[in-house]
Design an enzyme around this catalytic site. Structure first.
Site, mmCIF file in Angstrom:
data_model
loop_
_atom_site.group_PDB
_atom_site.id
_atom_site.type_symbol
_atom_site.label_atom_id
_atom_site.label_comp_id
_atom_site.label_asym_id
_atom_site.label_seq_id
_atom_site.Cartn_x
_atom_site.Cartn_y
_atom_site.Cartn_z
ATOM 1 N N TYR A 115 -3.004 -9.816 15.765
ATOM 2 C CA TYR A 115 -1.873 -9.300 16.543
ATOM 3 C C TYR A 115 -1.494 -10.245 17.667
ATOM 4 O O TYR A 115 -0.424 -10.108 18.256
ATOM 5 C CB TYR A 115 -2.205 -7.891 17.052
ATOM 6 N N LYS B 286 -11.944 -8.042 5.778
ATOM 7 C CA LYS B 286 -11.326 -7.173 6.789
ATOM 8 C C LYS B 286 -12.247 -6.010 7.074
ATOM 9 O O LYS B 286 -12.708 -5.395 6.097
ATOM 10 C CB LYS B 286 -9.998 -6.674 6.228
ATOM 11 N N CYS C 248 -0.041 4.117 1.776
ATOM 12 C CA CYS C 248 -0.453 5.071 2.823
ATOM 13 C C CYS C 248 0.655 5.411 3.807
ATOM 14 O O CYS C 248 0.633 6.483 4.404
ATOM 15 C CB CYS C 248 -1.715 4.583 3.542
ATOM 16 N N CYS D 106 0.868 -1.177 0.000
ATOM 17 C CA CYS D 106 0.000 0.000 0.000
ATOM 18 C C CYS D 106 0.899 1.218 0.000
ATOM 19 O O CYS D 106 2.098 1.111 0.236
ATOM 20 C CB CYS D 106 -0.921 0.007 1.218
ATOM 21 N N SER E 260 -6.728 -4.004 14.124
ATOM 22 C CA SER E 260 -6.169 -3.439 15.352
ATOM 23 C C SER E 260 -7.243 -3.028 16.367
ATOM 24 O O SER E 260 -7.101 -3.287 17.556
ATOM 25 C CB SER E 260 -5.269 -2.254 14.994
ATOM 26 N N LYS F 226 -12.274 -5.342 1.747
ATOM 27 C CA LYS F 226 -11.790 -4.459 2.823
ATOM 28 C C LYS F 226 -12.753 -3.287 2.968
ATOM 29 O O LYS F 226 -12.985 -2.537 2.010
ATOM 30 C CB LYS F 226 -10.387 -3.957 2.490
HETATM 31 C C1 PBG Z 1 -3.186 0.009 4.757
HETATM 32 C C2 PBG Z 1 -3.744 -0.909 5.801
HETATM 33 C C3 PBG Z 1 -4.601 -0.620 6.865
HETATM 34 C C4 PBG Z 1 -4.695 -1.787 7.615
HETATM 35 C C5 PBG Z 1 -3.938 -2.757 6.968
HETATM 36 N N1 PBG Z 1 -3.367 -2.194 5.819
HETATM 37 C C6 PBG Z 1 -5.223 0.625 7.340
HETATM 38 C C7 PBG Z 1 -6.150 1.372 6.523
HETATM 39 O O1 PBG Z 1 -6.609 0.961 5.469
HETATM 40 O O2 PBG Z 1 -6.434 2.480 6.958
HETATM 41 C C8 PBG Z 1 -5.472 -1.925 8.894
HETATM 42 C C9 PBG Z 1 -5.037 -2.991 9.805
HETATM 43 C C10 PBG Z 1 -5.488 -2.870 11.212
HETATM 44 O O3 PBG Z 1 -6.248 -1.973 11.623
HETATM 45 O O4 PBG Z 1 -5.056 -3.712 11.984
HETATM 46 N N2 PBG Z 1 -4.023 0.519 3.827
#
Ligand code: PBG
Length: 336
Positions: A321, A256, A122, A120, A282, A197
């Protein structure tokens, strides 16, 4: 079926003792199904704990290798790596930090570890969005972002990743990544697509860990990730994007977050016969930890109950986790 209900005990006959309960379990979860996320951060001096994610750290390159060694000893061999580079950009990304970490892990641990790497942008963009913005700064540009993602995935695969896992939610990135990998003779590298997602509020602790929260102030008007992640109120979108990703060559599909989306996981895993991963994100994980801190819940038993629900709904693997505690916690559950 009717005879199950006869007699003095009825259905409770099969609940009477631990032995009988064990014998009649339909869903079994093993620590072998768990995948441990890892964060490695460029430019920090020592590893840092992550609020809410007990036992998980923003690792330095050195502490990362030590942690993996400890994880192997605890029975964990599958990982999902998130690299957090120090330098951020709007369009020119440098994947060398993450690629270097992949090479270091695979050189040291070889095939003892199965290494998936999150793909990704980000953690690499100045604004925290998952891609490159359009000239107007009001949208994530799909073709430009897909090109940058395929390049990053290729570099990770070249560095030795066993699996690349695009989490960006752009359209068409699976086909682009598969084509880039195959053209480089990396035809054995797996693709695990974050195919379903959702645009969730459960990603909070992660965004601190990965330094990836979208920043609304500044040059763009995008406040969040709602123009590319799936709306929680549109389940049909999750089916469409998973069907598409399967068709484009994804080897493993994913739902997810996990627990708030069990219905999606169950339906999709029944409809699409592919290996399904689920990401216990998370915020879900931290919720259990915070309840336990307040003395309101027993963490290991609650965590393993959550994993059972995810496997029951159709996941063959769980990204969590707590993977590094999995063997111990699952044994604790069996003994309880
Ligand atoms: C990156 C990504 C995210 C997560 C995994 N890859 C965050 C998002 O999309 O904002 C979230 C994983 C988590 O909250 O444990 N794009």
């Amino acid at each position: 079926m009717a005879q199950d209900l006869t007699g003095k005990l009825g259905l409770r006959r099969l609940r009477q003792s631990k032995t009988v309960r064990d014998l009649t379990q339909e869903v079994r979860v093993s620590h072998e199904q768990l995948i441990q996320p890892l964060f490695v951060v460029e430019g920090i001096k020592s590893r840092e704990p992550i609020p809410g994610l007990t036992g998980v750290y923003r690792e330095t390159p050195e502490s990362l290798l030590k942690q993996i060694q400890a994880d192997l000893e605890a029975g964990v061999s599958k990982f999902l790596l998130f690299g957090v580079p120090a330098s951020k950009s709007e369009s020119r990304f440098d994947s060398s930090f993450t690629a270097g970490q992949i090479a270091a892990i695979k050189n040291r641990f070889k095939d003892q570890v199965f290494l998936a790497v999150d793909v990704c942008l980000c953690s690499s963009t100045t604004h925290g969005q998952c891609g490159i913005l359009t000239a107007e700064n009001d949208h994530v540009d799909n073709p430009k972002t897909v090109e940058a993602l395929a390049l990053a995935a290729l570099q990770y695969a070249k560095a030795g990743a066993d699996c690349v896992a695009p989490s960006d939610m752009m359209d068409g990135r699976i086909a682009a990544i598969r084509a880039a990998l195959d053209a480089a003779n990396l035809d054995r590298t797996l693709i695990m697509s974050y195919s379903a997602k959702f645009h969730s509020r459960f990603y909070g602790p992660f965004r601190v860990a990965a330094d990836s929260a979208p920043k609304s102030a500044g040059s763009n008007s995008l406040k969040d990730r709602s123009t590319y992640q799936i709306d929680p109120a549109r389940p049909s979108d999750a089916l469409l994007s998973s069907l598409r990703d399967a068709k484009e060559g994804a080897d493993i599909l994913m739902v997810k977050p996990g627990m708030p989306y069990l219905d999606i996981l169950k339906e999709l895993s029944q409809q699409i016969k592919k290996p399904w991963a689920v990401y216990e994100v998370s915020g879900e994980y931290a919720a259990i930890e915070l309840l336990a801190k307040e003395g309101l819940i027993q963490a290991p038993l609650a965590h393993t109950e959550a994993w059972i629900s995810l496997v029951r709904a159709g996941a063959s693997m769980v990204i969590t986790y707590g993977a590094r505690n999995g063997r111990q916690w699952l044994a604790q559950r069996q003994e309880s």
